[in-house]
Enzyme design. Sequence first.
Site, PDB file in Angstrom:
ATOM      1  N   SER A  12       2.145 -23.834   4.707  1.00  0.00           N
ATOM      2  CA  SER A  12       1.235 -24.504   3.783  1.00  0.00           C
ATOM      3  C   SER A  12       0.133 -25.161   4.603  1.00  0.00           C
ATOM      4  O   SER A  12      -0.526 -24.486   5.392  1.00  0.00           O
ATOM      5  CB  SER A  12       2.003 -25.511   2.919  1.00  0.00           C
ATOM      6  OG  SER A  12       1.162 -26.065   1.934  1.00  0.00           O
ATOM      7  N   HIS A  39       0.297 -21.080   1.233  1.00  0.00           N
ATOM      8  CA  HIS A  39      -0.251 -21.720   0.029  1.00  0.00           C
ATOM      9  C   HIS A  39      -1.779 -21.703   0.069  1.00  0.00           C
ATOM     10  O   HIS A  39      -2.379 -22.032   1.099  1.00  0.00           O
ATOM     11  CB  HIS A  39       0.232 -23.166  -0.071  1.00  0.00           C
ATOM     12  CG  HIS A  39       1.695 -23.275  -0.387  1.00  0.00           C
ATOM     13  ND1 HIS A  39       2.435 -24.403  -0.130  1.00  0.00           N
ATOM     14  CD2 HIS A  39       2.561 -22.391  -0.943  1.00  0.00           C
ATOM     15  CE1 HIS A  39       3.685 -24.218  -0.509  1.00  0.00           C
ATOM     16  NE2 HIS A  39       3.783 -22.997  -1.004  1.00  0.00           N
ATOM     17  N   ASP A 131       8.528 -26.899  -0.268  1.00  0.00           N
ATOM     18  CA  ASP A 131       8.660 -25.500  -0.664  1.00  0.00           C
ATOM     19  C   ASP A 131       9.206 -24.718   0.533  1.00  0.00           C
ATOM     20  O   ASP A 131       8.729 -24.864   1.660  1.00  0.00           O
ATOM     21  CB  ASP A 131       7.301 -24.938  -1.097  1.00  0.00           C
ATOM     22  CG  ASP A 131       7.433 -23.576  -1.760  1.00  0.00           C
ATOM     23  OD1 ASP A 131       8.523 -23.257  -2.247  1.00  0.00           O
ATOM     24  OD2 ASP A 131       6.432 -22.839  -1.794  1.00  0.00           O
TER      25      ASP A 131
END
Length: 329
Positions: A12, A39, A131
Amino acid sequence: MTKRDIVVIGASAGGVYALRELVAGLPPDLSATIFIVQHIAADAPSYLPRILNFAGNIKATQPVDGEPIQRGHIYVAPPDHHLLIENETVLVKRGPKENRFRPSIDALFRSAAYCYGPRVIGVVLTGLLNDGTSGMWTVKRLGGVSVIQEPEEALYPSMPESVRENVVVDHSVPISEMAALLTRLTQETVNERPILAQKDQLRLQKEVKIAEEENSFDMTILEEGDLSPLTCPECHGVMTSIQEGTLLRYRCHTGHGYTASSLLSGVKRSVEESLWNAIRALEETVMLLEKAAQVLEEGGNVRAAQEYRTQISEAEWKIRQLRPLVFAG
C-alpha cells in the site's frame, strides 16, 4: 516434485518504491508467477507495470479477466478490480470491497491459498492499516510460506506489523534481501496440503466466490460467523463477525469485508459524513428561512419575519456546535 511457484505480494503506501527494488533483484528465469496488489485510487490509471518493466527483467502486465497464467510473469491488479486466481486462470473482478479497498490484498491471498495451498508464498510490504493480515493467515493455514518486509525499515510499517502480530511469520527481511529469499523459496519442494475442517473449507470457498462477484446473500454468508449488532459502513447491511486466530473480522450480507481496525476507520468516516450532512442541511435551512423572512418583511409582516429570524439564529447556533466536532475528528 511440486515447488513453490505462486508468489502473491501486497503493498500500500510506499509500495511502489519497495516493489521496484524487489523486482529489480529477481532473476529473469524465476520459476514462479508473481501476482501483485498495490492499493491505488479507483479512478486513477496504474503505471506500476511500466515501472516494474523498467526496473526488472520479468514481464509485468495488467491482466484481463480469464487470461491463462503464464509462468515467469508478473500480474498487477488493475485499479478498482480484485486480482484473483482460479484453475490456472487469472480473474479480474469487481466484487465487494474488503477493508474499503478494491483491489484487496486479502482477496488475492485467499484466492491463491484456496487454489494452490502450500505452493503459495505470501509477501506483505509497506502500508497502512492491516489489509493482507487475514489473507496471510489463510496462506499459512493451507501450508504456504509467510514473508514480510521488516517493519522497522518499511516506509509505513502498519501492514507488516499487523501480520507479525497475528500470524506466524516465516521470514522478516529488509527489501534489499527479499529477491534472494524469494528466489530460494521458489526452488523448494512443498509438503502436502493441510486438510481444513469442512465448515472452514466451506467458509473459505464462500469468501473467495464473493470476491469473484458471486451473491453473498444467496450463499448465506451470515451463517459463517456470529451475528453482530454493527452495520456495514458501505451499505448499512447486517454483519457477521468471524474469528481467525487472534484476528477479528466482519462481513456484511452484501459482501463487504472488514478487519476490526478497518471497520473502525469506516465508521469514523461515516460519522464525519453524517456531521457534514447535518451542517449542510442546517445551512440550507438558514438560506430558506432568510429568503422567506425577506419576502415577509417586504410584505410588511414583520412579526412573522421575526419568528423566522429567531429560527435562523437557532440553526446558526447548531452549526457553530457541529463544526468543531468535525474538525476535532
